[in-house]
Design a protein around this motif. Sequence first.
Motif, PDB file in Angstrom:
ATOM      1  N   GLN A 199       0.839  -1.211   0.000  1.00 22.95           N
ATOM      2  CA  GLN A 199       0.000   0.000   0.000  1.00 22.95           C
ATOM      3  C   GLN A 199       0.871   1.257   0.000  1.00 22.95           C
ATOM      4  O   GLN A 199       0.576   2.228  -0.707  1.00 22.95           O
ATOM      5  CB  GLN A 199      -0.909   0.013   1.239  1.00 22.95           C
ATOM      6  CG  GLN A 199      -2.013  -1.027   1.244  1.00 22.95           C
ATOM      7  CD  GLN A 199      -3.226  -0.631   0.413  1.00 22.95           C
ATOM      8  OE1 GLN A 199      -3.241   0.401  -0.239  1.00 22.95           O
ATOM      9  NE2 GLN A 199      -4.249  -1.468   0.440  1.00 22.95           N
ATOM     10  N   HIS A 219       0.937   4.118  -2.806  1.00 24.02           N
ATOM     11  CA  HIS A 219       0.586   5.491  -2.432  1.00 24.02           C
ATOM     12  C   HIS A 219       1.667   6.460  -2.910  1.00 24.02           C
ATOM     13  O   HIS A 219       1.379   7.516  -3.471  1.00 24.02           O
ATOM     14  CB  HIS A 219       0.413   5.570  -0.912  1.00 24.02           C
ATOM     15  CG  HIS A 219      -0.010   6.929  -0.430  1.00 24.02           C
ATOM     16  ND1 HIS A 219      -1.183   7.517  -0.814  1.00 24.02           N
ATOM     17  CD2 HIS A 219       0.602   7.818   0.388  1.00 24.02           C
ATOM     18  CE1 HIS A 219      -1.289   8.710  -0.246  1.00 24.02           C
ATOM     19  NE2 HIS A 219      -0.223   8.918   0.484  1.00 24.02           N
ATOM     20  N   LEU A 262      -0.539   5.101  -7.309  1.00 28.16           N
ATOM     21  CA  LEU A 262      -1.245   3.987  -7.953  1.00 28.16           C
ATOM     22  C   LEU A 262      -2.364   3.439  -7.071  1.00 28.16           C
ATOM     23  O   LEU A 262      -2.295   3.508  -5.839  1.00 28.16           O
ATOM     24  CB  LEU A 262      -0.255   2.846  -8.242  1.00 28.16           C
ATOM     25  CG  LEU A 262       0.875   3.153  -9.224  1.00 28.16           C
ATOM     26  CD1 LEU A 262       1.867   1.994  -9.242  1.00 28.16           C
ATOM     27  CD2 LEU A 262       0.319   3.411 -10.617  1.00 28.16           C
ATOM     28  N   CYS A 289      -4.326   0.305  -5.379  1.00 33.08           N
ATOM     29  CA  CYS A 289      -3.867  -0.971  -4.824  1.00 33.08           C
ATOM     30  C   CYS A 289      -5.083  -1.841  -4.539  1.00 33.08           C
ATOM     31  O   CYS A 289      -6.026  -1.393  -3.873  1.00 33.08           O
ATOM     32  CB  CYS A 289      -3.075  -0.725  -3.538  1.00 33.08           C
ATOM     33  SG  CYS A 289      -2.357  -2.222  -2.837  1.00 33.08           S
ATOM     34  N   LEU A 337      -7.338   3.239  -0.906  1.00 30.25           N
ATOM     35  CA  LEU A 337      -6.664   4.482  -0.521  1.00 30.25           C
ATOM     36  C   LEU A 337      -6.808   5.564  -1.590  1.00 30.25           C
ATOM     37  O   LEU A 337      -6.984   6.738  -1.288  1.00 30.25           O
ATOM     38  CB  LEU A 337      -5.185   4.169  -0.278  1.00 30.25           C
ATOM     39  CG  LEU A 337      -4.332   5.197   0.429  1.00 30.25           C
ATOM     40  CD1 LEU A 337      -4.914   5.581   1.774  1.00 30.25           C
ATOM     41  CD2 LEU A 337      -2.910   4.659   0.611  1.00 30.25           C
ATOM     42  N   THR A 356      -2.311  11.124   6.092  1.00 31.97           N
ATOM     43  CA  THR A 356      -2.064   9.750   5.646  1.00 31.97           C
ATOM     44  C   THR A 356      -1.519   8.887   6.778  1.00 31.97           C
ATOM     45  O   THR A 356      -0.555   9.274   7.455  1.00 31.97           O
ATOM     46  CB  THR A 356      -1.061   9.747   4.468  1.00 31.97           C
ATOM     47  OG1 THR A 356      -1.619  10.498   3.380  1.00 31.97           O
ATOM     48  CG2 THR A 356      -0.769   8.332   3.995  1.00 31.97           C
ATOM     49  N   LEU A 399      -5.631   2.959   6.917  1.00 31.76           N
ATOM     50  CA  LEU A 399      -5.389   3.033   5.476  1.00 31.76           C
ATOM     51  C   LEU A 399      -6.168   4.235   4.945  1.00 31.76           C
ATOM     52  O   LEU A 399      -7.253   4.105   4.400  1.00 31.76           O
ATOM     53  CB  LEU A 399      -5.875   1.731   4.801  1.00 31.76           C
ATOM     54  CG  LEU A 399      -5.605   1.606   3.307  1.00 31.76           C
ATOM     55  CD1 LEU A 399      -4.115   1.535   3.014  1.00 31.76           C
ATOM     56  CD2 LEU A 399      -6.304   0.383   2.732  1.00 31.76           C
ATOM     57  N   SER A 456      -5.823   8.594   3.466  1.00 35.29           N
ATOM     58  CA  SER A 456      -5.059   9.803   3.138  1.00 35.29           C
ATOM     59  C   SER A 456      -5.886  11.047   3.457  1.00 35.29           C
ATOM     60  O   SER A 456      -5.457  12.157   3.173  1.00 35.29           O
ATOM     61  CB  SER A 456      -4.653   9.794   1.657  1.00 35.29           C
ATOM     62  OG  SER A 456      -5.804   9.696   0.843  1.00 35.29           O
TER      63      SER A 456
END
Lengths: 226, 186
Positions: free
Chosen positions: A108, A112, A116, A118, B60, B104, B131, B133
């Motif tokens: 992940q 990040h 991209l 995931c 995410l 994040t 998980l 942001s």
Amino acid sequence: MRLGVLCSGGKDSLFACWRAMQKEEVACLITVVSRNPESYMFHTPNIRLAALQADAAGLPLVEVETAGIQEAELDDLARAIGIAVADYDIEGVVSGAILSVYQAARIQRICHTLGLWCFNPLWHTDQQAYMEALVDAGFGVLVSGVFSEPFDEHWLGRVIDRAAIDDLRTFARTHRISLTGEGGELETFVFDAPFFSRRIEVVDAAVSYRNFRGTYRIRNARLVEK
Amino acid sequence: MILVVDLCYRPGSLSAYEFVDPITAIIRGTGRDVRTCHSTQVDAALAGDAEAVILCGTALRDQEYAGYPDRFAWIRGCARPVFGICAGLQVIGRAFGGSLTACTEIGMTPVRVVRDDPLFADRASFEAYTLHSIALDPPAELEVLAVSGACVQAVRHRTRPIAGVLFHPEVRNPWVVERFLEYSLH
């Protein structure tokens, strides 16, 4: 969405690939080959055969090597994913992680950083239902490594079928293994899949086993008609 | 019936395996019936037919849900218990006037409980899988129950059975979802 699938050659990554194909476009497989047999992320006995799996699936393969040093090997994974972005224009990455927070969180973070998507389509899946779906969907899977009690050497090279799942379920009860081998108890190699145009035939393999630990190392294999 | 709302980027997406299915499994494990719907298909009537509503998280990079706050206007008038997870917490917060901010966190994260509440009964702190942001600046109607080092991790409505967590309880902490259903439905 064009995706790259992290491929160890085992059942989880290729089942995740199959799920991804049903929802998005899989553009390539991505493999990191570790020179360290104790690698946390990437070691598996027949990783070099991912190229044959990619051929069978009609997909290009991005393959990079890593020395397999903990955490530093993540730079090599990021490099591999970066190559897949440059060469195949992928927008996201798919992994076969089921329960490993260690593995999933690291992938992940890389995604990040690279901007991209995931996907982990087996994340916290029902393990019994997953193993049955694997067999029912026509995946051909053999055991390529065992690493805990009570697996004897007869498991090496054994095809995962209904009888094998029954035995694994018994072991899960008696020895507290995870049904999918998620705890590192066993590793697998996929020789056939619903999206393979040809299947992989093992021509020659070397079995090495001692004290509940062993590998089924495929020395020669080829693609044959299904 | 518990209504599980999928907030992922489109109905039947590749992300649903990861963010919706584990939640339905936890609920089914409590012996309750589950109905799953994508957020584009949920309205006040559908939510009102459920015993409780659970709003799931997303990937995410998936912030499609944040572009359509009107889609979640039904939350303000919902008489049923509502529980949000990650993106679900964010849409609850925005429905009551809160705002979102960049923050994040990825991976196992220490969470500290800052207010006594049945959701975290007897736990002063625990490790949770984060998980995200984006984090929530909660509005006045929501009180903060738990925090991480970086942001608010759990909130509850001051007068109604509405709560949410920013972390993902399906990883290592399914008891959070079970406990919400247990105390909000009895």
